[in-house]
Motif scaffolding. Sequence first.
Motif, PDB file in Angstrom:
ATOM      1  N   PHE A 276       0.840  -1.205   0.000  1.00 16.42           N
ATOM      2  CA  PHE A 276       0.000   0.000   0.000  1.00 16.42           C
ATOM      3  C   PHE A 276       0.877   1.258   0.000  1.00 16.42           C
ATOM      4  CE2 PHE A 276      -2.609   3.367   1.776  1.00 16.42           C
ATOM      5  CZ  PHE A 276      -3.723   3.269   0.966  1.00 16.42           C
ATOM      6  N   GLN A 277       1.960   1.204   0.759  1.00 13.33           N
ATOM      7  CA  GLN A 277       2.882   2.349   0.762  1.00 13.33           C
ATOM      8  C   GLN A 277       3.470   2.585  -0.633  1.00 13.33           C
ATOM      9  OE1 GLN A 277       5.668   1.301   3.846  1.00 13.33           O
ATOM     10  NE2 GLN A 277       4.045   1.343   5.412  1.00 13.33           N
ATOM     11  N   THR A 278       3.705   1.488  -1.368  1.00 17.76           N
ATOM     12  CA  THR A 278       4.206   1.637  -2.741  1.00 17.76           C
ATOM     13  C   THR A 278       3.203   2.433  -3.590  1.00 17.76           C
ATOM     14  OG1 THR A 278       5.453  -0.422  -2.610  1.00 17.76           O
ATOM     15  CG2 THR A 278       4.917   0.387  -4.817  1.00 17.76           C
ATOM     16  N   THR A 279       1.939   2.065  -3.478  1.00 16.17           N
ATOM     17  CA  THR A 279       0.908   2.788  -4.220  1.00 16.17           C
ATOM     18  C   THR A 279       0.881   4.257  -3.795  1.00 16.17           C
ATOM     19  OG1 THR A 279      -0.439   0.802  -4.462  1.00 16.17           O
ATOM     20  CG2 THR A 279      -1.567   2.910  -4.671  1.00 16.17           C
ATOM     21  N   HIS A 280       0.922   4.470  -2.492  1.00 13.25           N
ATOM     22  CA  HIS A 280       0.893   5.839  -1.966  1.00 13.25           C
ATOM     23  C   HIS A 280       2.090   6.632  -2.501  1.00 13.25           C
ATOM     24  CE1 HIS A 280       0.169   8.500   1.853  1.00 13.25           C
ATOM     25  NE2 HIS A 280       0.269   9.200   0.750  1.00 13.25           N
ATOM     26  N   GLN A 281       3.266   6.034  -2.456  1.00 15.95           N
ATOM     27  CA  GLN A 281       4.471   6.729  -2.931  1.00 15.95           C
ATOM     28  C   GLN A 281       4.403   7.013  -4.431  1.00 15.95           C
ATOM     29  OE1 GLN A 281       8.110   4.793  -1.693  1.00 15.95           O
ATOM     30  NE2 GLN A 281       7.435   4.652   0.447  1.00 15.95           N
ATOM     31  N   THR A 282       3.763   6.098  -5.164  1.00  8.95           N
ATOM     32  CA  THR A 282       3.596   6.316  -6.603  1.00  8.95           C
ATOM     33  C   THR A 282       2.756   7.560  -6.851  1.00  8.95           C
ATOM     34  OG1 THR A 282       3.698   3.915  -6.933  1.00  8.95           O
ATOM     35  CG2 THR A 282       2.827   5.234  -8.755  1.00  8.95           C
ATOM     36  N   ALA A 283       1.659   7.668  -6.112  1.00  7.83           N
ATOM     37  CA  ALA A 283       0.795   8.847  -6.255  1.00  7.83           C
ATOM     38  C   ALA A 283       1.537  10.116  -5.830  1.00  7.83           C
ATOM     39  CB  ALA A 283      -0.478   8.663  -5.426  1.00  7.83           C
ATOM     40  N   GLU A 284       2.294  10.026  -4.747  1.00  2.00           N
ATOM     41  CA  GLU A 284       3.066  11.194  -4.263  1.00  2.00           C
ATOM     42  C   GLU A 284       4.088  11.637  -5.309  1.00  2.00           C
ATOM     43  OE1 GLU A 284       2.842  12.951  -1.539  1.00  2.00           O
ATOM     44  OE2 GLU A 284       1.864  11.749   0.022  1.00  2.00           O
ATOM     45  N   LYS A 285       4.782  10.661  -5.852  1.00  2.00           N
ATOM     46  CA  LYS A 285       5.813  10.950  -6.868  1.00  2.00           C
ATOM     47  C   LYS A 285       5.180  11.650  -8.082  1.00  2.00           C
ATOM     48  CE  LYS A 285       9.632   9.573  -7.497  1.00  2.00           C
ATOM     49  NZ  LYS A 285      10.910  10.272  -7.259  1.00  2.00           N
ATOM     50  N   ALA A 286       4.078  11.099  -8.577  1.00  3.18           N
ATOM     51  CA  ALA A 286       3.422  11.701  -9.749  1.00  3.18           C
ATOM     52  C   ALA A 286       2.912  13.095  -9.416  1.00  3.18           C
ATOM     53  CB  ALA A 286       2.285  10.791 -10.221  1.00  3.18           C
ATOM     54  N   ALA A 287       2.342  13.237  -8.228  1.00  2.00           N
ATOM     55  CA  ALA A 287       1.789  14.535  -7.828  1.00  2.00           C
ATOM     56  C   ALA A 287       2.881  15.594  -7.766  1.00  2.00           C
ATOM     57  CB  ALA A 287       1.099  14.392  -6.467  1.00  2.00           C
ATOM     58  N   GLU A 288       4.001  15.222  -7.176  1.00  2.00           N
ATOM     59  CA  GLU A 288       5.121  16.151  -7.040  1.00  2.00           C
ATOM     60  C   GLU A 288       5.595  16.621  -8.421  1.00  2.00           C
ATOM     61  OE1 GLU A 288       8.338  14.271  -4.906  1.00  2.00           O
ATOM     62  OE2 GLU A 288       9.774  15.600  -5.929  1.00  2.00           O
ATOM     63  N   LEU A 289       5.762  15.665  -9.320  1.00  2.00           N
ATOM     64  CA  LEU A 289       6.291  16.004 -10.646  1.00  2.00           C
ATOM     65  C   LEU A 289       5.274  16.784 -11.481  1.00  2.00           C
ATOM     66  CD1 LEU A 289       8.024  12.582 -11.375  1.00  2.00           C
ATOM     67  CD2 LEU A 289       9.172  14.764 -10.890  1.00  2.00           C
ATOM     68  N   LEU A 290       4.000  16.538 -11.235  1.00  2.00           N
ATOM     69  CA  LEU A 290       2.961  17.234 -12.002  1.00  2.00           C
ATOM     70  C   LEU A 290       2.494  18.509 -11.310  1.00  2.00           C
ATOM     71  CD1 LEU A 290       0.830  14.097 -13.010  1.00  2.00           C
ATOM     72  CD2 LEU A 290       2.240  15.494 -14.556  1.00  2.00           C
ATOM     73  N   GLY A 291       2.942  18.708 -10.071  1.00  2.00           N
ATOM     74  CA  GLY A 291       2.550  19.910  -9.331  1.00  2.00           C
ATOM     75  C   GLY A 291       1.089  19.909  -8.935  1.00  2.00           C
ATOM     76  N   VAL A 292       0.579  18.735  -8.594  1.00  2.00           N
ATOM     77  CA  VAL A 292      -0.821  18.637  -8.165  1.00  2.00           C
ATOM     78  C   VAL A 292      -0.881  17.883  -6.831  1.00  2.00           C
ATOM     79  CG1 VAL A 292      -1.631  18.667 -10.565  1.00  2.00           C
ATOM     80  CG2 VAL A 292      -1.213  16.457  -9.418  1.00  2.00           C
TER      81      VAL A 292
END
Lengths: 385, 385
Positions: A83-99
């Motif tokens: 679950f943390q992997t999924t969470h980190q994936t979303a965090e990573k994408a959000a950071e790079l997309l600025g959302v």
Amino acid sequence: MSVTAPAGFEAAGVAAGLKTTGKPDVAVVVNRGPRKVGAAVFTSNRAKANPIIWSQQAAADRVVEAVVLNSGGANCFTGSFGFQTTHQTAEKAAELLGVSAGDILVCSTGLIGVGDEVFRGKVLSGTEQAIAALSTDGGQVAAEAIMTTDSVSKTAVVTRDGWTIGGMAKGAGMLAPGLATMLVVITTDAVLEPLEADAALRAATGRTFDRLDSDGCMSTNDQVTLLANGASGIAPGVEEFTAALAELSQELAVKLQGDAEGASHDITIEVQHAATEAEAVEVGRSVARNNLFKAAIFGNDPNWGRVLAAIGTTSAQFDPYDVDVWMNGVRVCSEGGPDRPREEVDLTPRATHLVIDLKVGEATATILTNDLTHDYVHENSAYAS
Amino acid sequence: MSVTAPAGFEAAGVAAGLKTTGKPDVAVVVNRGPRKVGAAVFTSNRAKANPIIWSQQAAADRVVEAVVLNSGGANCFTGSFGFQTTHQTAEKAAELLGVSAGDILVCSTGLIGVGDEVFRGKVLSGTEQAIAALSTDGGQVAAEAIMTTDSVSKTAVVTRDGWTIGGMAKGAGMLAPGLATMLVVITTDAVLEPLEADAALRAATGRTFDRLDSDGCMSTNDQVTLLANGASGIAPGVEEFTAALAELSQELAVKLQGDAEGASHDITIEVQHAATEAEAVEVGRSVARNNLFKAAIFGNDPNWGRVLAAIGTTSAQFDPYDVDVWMNGVRVCSEGGPDRPREEVDLTPRATHLVIDLKVGEATATILTNDLTHDYVHENSAYAS
């Protein structure tokens, strides 16, 4: 053209090493706006993969910025680490997309139980690479990156007057309806309110993807997501949009059926004159899940007895001695007894059309399925998937 | 020894030409008394063969003189002509035995839709021949006469202090529980009241035959009949008799599983710590019917992810993240995540033992099933059956 056919969407697919073949395995689809409407339906399997648990929460407000998808591992039953992997994936994408991470959906597909540190590292680096590669031409490679045992990528585009819907889908096994039955991302530049998008998606999937039942096995990872950005400036009526969305969904569902693991027949089961639509679906599904019927079709055997035996297991209203069954246009059973000789039925074409006339009411439903073949058994026994 | 092991029963099996191989295809089992108690359970498939429709009526008064059984044609969906064939079979047997046709049960097995004039002629002459051949040694040939795709005849005998139960069964495909799941005739010389016989039969079949689910396909012709004549003069308690009957039924059920069409594994699915017995059965059956799990076992692949995905489709109480799964003694999944490496599991033996610990309550149930193999597909596609 896939998900980048409508205006205002970008996508990418990259090879992050999750697939041993070196083929693309991480995809990202981003909505560039102006609106960020998102709706999603999820597997009704109670054993849900980590990305499903995450995405159900993230989609609840019907605002979605992007979807990150990986093949090569389902991240299901991988514990809190997964679950943390999924969470980190979303965090990573959000950071790079600025959302916000809460506006990123995540989908995974592949073997259940895969989701260790190596998996995590590849998903995160793949997400980064994919976001760097985003383009308005990325729809095709994104569709390729979500393939697992699929032999071909599946995309579809429906165009109306000034607005467009595009979609990509993956799925070849474990194909049976929960609510959604595969990974699908659909994009549109039509102007839709969040609740309209949600209603249209549920209506369209309920009669398309949800009526595809290739092997009776419901996945833990299925998700169909609709992203709507209003970039066309055109707001079709909900009914018009739903019809177009259903058209696109059915096109993708038929492509999934056509690429089902090991199948040699695409079987369309049309149930006529049922008391209710729900009963028509129940009858169609009971036949679609009957291994003996499915094996008979593989053997080009118009075995209508197995059809009636399957109908008999349902709770649908019908008289076993007043049912007609057609196979590829030949009425092999009428009023619950033998009719035309089985020799008249040609089951050699891949497309197989079964009609069941229950003679009770006015409701009808069509279920799509496949036959049960040596290759299905081989593909699902020789390799873990 | 089969059905003629208990005192006071005669049986026969003869070749009437229904099987193209010339092997025995009509069997008769006769109760010579003194009591003529009979109880029967029938397929719950709503599409019922003509012999089922007849026998349900004939068994309603719990008086049964004899059972006539044929292989080589199911006499199902053969219209009113087929029902008349069943009726004439009972009349013929009654006339020759000097009893009432209403006390004769009829069973048929074979291809659905077979039941024309030629079939009728052979069944009637076979009944006549079989009754002429009745003997107290006829149990074995009777068991052979009801075989269809069975590779071996299935019989069992349980002996207690002064009384005996004997049984014969047939079934190799279309094996899934309705109430009964195959053709079975069980005889006993114990003294039983009609309602005792009925209760014992329902209790014993409910936990034995009804928990065998080889291929998820429910037959139109299944029937389990118990004949009790009291010839031993001994009246065991209902509990004692039920336990002995369950022992015999389980022995026959395991023989049916062991001879299932094309199977290479006999899979015992033991569901532990369910909230209720019904939920344990639901979970076991959902796994038993999951084609992907069944194909994985064929491939000697301990794919516990498919087990959890199947459990997730049920309504049973469980936490997907607190389930343990053992395969052949190795805990491959604990608390919904990977545990021991799959390499530790040896799935090469035919006997496969799956344990699912739901960790919810105290109820347990065991379901017997088989794997999904190339040979299953072959046998059910290459020949109409």
